[in-house]
Scaffold this active site. Sequence first.
Site, PDB file in Angstrom:
ATOM      1  N   CYS A  43     -19.238 -51.945  51.552  1.00 27.09           N
ATOM      2  CA  CYS A  43     -20.691 -51.974  51.351  1.00 27.09           C
ATOM      3  C   CYS A  43     -21.297 -53.344  51.635  1.00 27.09           C
ATOM      4  O   CYS A  43     -22.392 -53.643  51.173  1.00 27.09           O
ATOM      5  CB  CYS A  43     -21.021 -51.549  49.917  1.00 27.09           C
TER       6      CYS A  43
ATOM      7  N   CYS B 247     -19.343 -45.107  42.769  1.00 25.49           N
ATOM      8  CA  CYS B 247     -18.239 -46.027  43.057  1.00 25.49           C
ATOM      9  C   CYS B 247     -18.426 -47.340  42.315  1.00 25.49           C
ATOM     10  O   CYS B 247     -17.484 -47.852  41.711  1.00 25.49           O
ATOM     11  CB  CYS B 247     -18.160 -46.247  44.573  1.00 25.49           C
ATOM     12  N   CYS B 248     -19.644 -47.881  42.312  1.00 25.41           N
ATOM     13  CA  CYS B 248     -19.897 -49.111  41.551  1.00 25.41           C
ATOM     14  C   CYS B 248     -19.653 -48.890  40.064  1.00 25.41           C
ATOM     15  O   CYS B 248     -19.112 -49.752  39.376  1.00 25.41           O
ATOM     16  CB  CYS B 248     -21.344 -49.560  41.739  1.00 25.41           C
TER      17      CYS B 248
ATOM     18  N   CYS C  88     -25.585 -53.490  42.006  1.00 27.12           N
ATOM     19  CA  CYS C  88     -24.481 -52.581  41.689  1.00 27.12           C
ATOM     20  C   CYS C  88     -24.645 -51.991  40.302  1.00 27.12           C
ATOM     21  O   CYS C  88     -24.131 -50.936  40.013  1.00 27.12           O
ATOM     22  CB  CYS C  88     -23.139 -53.308  41.784  1.00 27.12           C
TER      23      CYS C  88
ATOM     24  N   CYS D 254     -17.780 -55.776  47.881  1.00 29.60           N
ATOM     25  CA  CYS D 254     -16.633 -55.034  48.409  1.00 29.60           C
ATOM     26  C   CYS D 254     -16.833 -54.776  49.898  1.00 29.60           C
ATOM     27  O   CYS D 254     -17.975 -54.616  50.355  1.00 29.60           O
ATOM     28  CB  CYS D 254     -16.491 -53.695  47.693  1.00 29.60           C
TER      29      CYS D 254
END
Lengths: 555, 370, 92
Positions: free
Chosen positions: B335, B251-252, B358, B332
């Site tokens: 997290c 996702c990062c 990240c 975000c």
Amino acid sequence: MYRYDEFDAALVRERVEEFRDQVERRASGALTEDQFKPLRLMNGVYLQLHAYMLRVAVPYGVMSGAQMRRLAHIARVYDKGYGHFTTRCNIQYNWPALTDLPAILSELAEVEMHAIQTSGNCIRNTTTDVFAGAADDELEDPRPWCEVIRQWSTIHPEFSFLPRKFKIAVVAAEKDRAAIRTHDVGLQIVKGADGGTAFRVFVGGGQGRLPHIAQEIAPAVPGHELLAYLTAILRAWNLLGRRDNIHKARIKILVASLGIDAFRTEVDKHFATLRQEDLRIPDAELTRIQSYFTPPVFADLPKTSAAFDRAVLADPDFARFSRNNIRRHKQPGYASVIVSLKPVDGVPGDITDAQMDLVADLAERYSFDEVRAAYEQNLVLPHVRLDDTPALWRELLAAGLATPNADLVTDIIACPGLDYCSLANARSIPVAQALSRQLGDLDYQERVGPVRINMSGCINACGHHHVGHIGVLGVDRKGEEYYQITVGGSPDEQAALGEIVGRSLPSEEVAPAIARALDRYLEVRTEGERFIDTVRRLGADPFRDAIYETADAVA
Amino acid sequence: MQWLESVQNGPRLSVTTPLEEVETAAANTDALVLEFDAFRDGRGFSLASILRERGYAGRLIAAGHVLPDQARHLRRSGFDAVELSPGADIETWKRMDTAFDAAYQPAEEKAQTIWQRRAAARASTPPRETPPKPDGDLQALADRLNAQVADAGPAQILTAALDPALGLNTAAISSFGAESAALLHLIAEQDRSVPVVFLETGQHFFQTLQYRSQLSEKLGLSDVRLVTPDATEKADLDARDDLWKTDADACCDLRKTRPLARATAGFSALITGRKRYQNEDRAELLPFEVLDGVLRINPLAAWTAEDVEDHLVAHDLPRHPLVDQGYLSIGCWPCTRAVEAGEDARAGRWSGLDKTECGIHLGRSQPIAA
Amino acid sequence: MKIITANRLSDGRVIYVGEAGAVVDSLSAAAVFEPEAADAALAEAAAQPAVFVNPYLVEVTGHTPSGRDRLKETIRSAGPTVGNSLKHREPA
């Protein structure tokens, strides 16, 4: 924009050395002029009326500031301080010495430029929509595909000695801003059956003595088959194209003589047996090339700009410039700006070294270091903030680059003509200048609205006069310069060839005749009808009458 | 390729011969001579290519009017040999045959094309998404600048970094998070037009988005650039916005690392707000470092949390609204959690996972912590 | 009457055959030939490809082009009638 890796750079350097070798062998007599000529043409070197002419490639019309600056330097050091942008988005220098060419080409190679295959019987520069990457109606950016075609077609072993030249153009929208239907092969990006990129392929367009509008040969060739399909087309023509008569050698003649269906059958026969998997563009390579064309990082701006709106209200000259030369951009708050190379009484498409340096600077400061050459022989700064347009305009104005006439009647497309070209029958520049003086009043031009005048100095039609809304063709009548006028041509998705309106006119009568034709248009047009629309509605007769009425009266 | 100085045996056809006849002749021989009546007549190259593609494995010899400059075209179209005209200079033929090391397009010979060589080069080096930039000079510059600013405060570090004489093309990266106001204020005091890249991941706290607008306006930042994930990638990899649940690294990568790489491709220097105190990984941080061919500038490297606080107070800068709720580091929302007493400031990031970074500040060659 | 013209190989500039086979760059200095002598002089020029590129004959009256191609030859001898090269000054 694309940046060379070590392979691209090596190839261009090797090409310079190859040409240097060829120049030496020509000088020593090891090569005759007849043998040397096709070799120098494939390096963009013509022998013209007064001197050699070097045509430098501007791949699909895209340049960086550094490249533009180098073009200025070459004009300054090796030429007479100016260059000329062409209808194929290349730049021409009219005065380089043959003995200087290896040095010039080396200096170009340093900024990732070259003159490879800008002439000769080979595949030429692939062109595209000057607003690629900024236009809001494109399916995708066509430029990566142009770069793929450029690499594939460079020093192609099978297709370097074709019957004649071969020109490809690519667009990615229904609107055709690259005149693809006037090219040997025109490509329109469409959605394939699998949802991926596919190409609607046109073949057999061309200007010249026997102009043709290209016909569709395939509705949707999948992207990964593009090079294989192009190979099949070229192979069919390479084998069957006429080599006995240079005026009958282009692919347009072959397609017309066989008919599109029979030609397609020939192409399909070759397509069936060539090694398609070898010619399949590797996904990794396409991705690599596409990564160079990701959009610049636009700022998050509102759709409207207070600075722009204020300037429009405050300054009628800026307002006029914004109406004609500032074009909508897909990113809110941005615009594409047309830099006009058509000042009144100027030479269409010419630009001085000082102007080139300024444009380089403006590209870096205002347009993410990118400037484009257009089919219309103007330049475009593709990604300019609306906020910045007033300041940009003032800088263009100071340099004589802000004529607000884009797509208007003095935005004339013209070849260099008999002043420069050994093929020409008549001069075109003085006639274009006379036209721009006669029709130069900006209020008048805006009242008339968009009209394209195309001028060619001879039947080779490098000015694309066949597809001008008004076309002017220089002819030689017993050693005197006369000009034939056509009406009703169009280079876009409604491509058409203009109709000759009558007998040719002497040069001093051309501008008044065209002025009469435009006055007639103003009389008979309906609300919102452009010139070309009126011609389509009424035919050429009203304009024929206007053109010849006074001419006949004094005859 | 062979350079033959004698006339060859075998059927001899002009390149003007129609393809079908040439194919018939080739089917009945193992040595075929194709004669060029004129060197400009390029049919010979297509005839050879087609013969080879359709299976002809015999000898193919070019004869007649051909130039040394066509040596490569002949070889790559499938000819094995050239029957030289009397008086031809073999040296010139050999020289022109080897004038180019590589070619772009596939042809009848077996040599690797440039496209294939690129693929091979890629396979043996770590993948890069942006064109590689030269590292060497930048490291020297970084060393020199670190020495120059050894005891200097953030303002002097920024002044050194923003010196036009360095010829750098510089942007700042900001998360508009808990401490961002300090760095952005320092930058704005020197140059409000420095581009500020904000990674609009699509999963920010709405308070972050409000704070970003508010702070940008207050500081007069004129070039804040929002960078979003690639739409096609996101549709493929995380259409339901829940990738963070199963693979935070991916996702990062999707929402931060790759978009940042694209956004910063044109910049030679990037300013960040990183500080040594923030976590263990950053403990050795210097004001100037080089990462993936880009100069990274960390003006606040030596600052502590108190230094930041003092600066915010002294200049009356607005705080991120979530700070008061215990968020000392804000990313975000999926997290990020509030930090407990005694934890380091970034303990609330990816809490419960081994992940501490990240990835946008880690080099490409370093794997993201699993 | 005829003169012989060509482009010079090294720099592409317009040249003419002058007196005694000299190479001159102005039309006024070109040697004027009777038609019979012109062919021989043309062959001599063609035999020097290191200097003369594509030499050919031009019909003249005195030193003025007078054939079908007179306008083109006039422009070749005098330079472009318009354009940016007219404004150019060679660097000192």
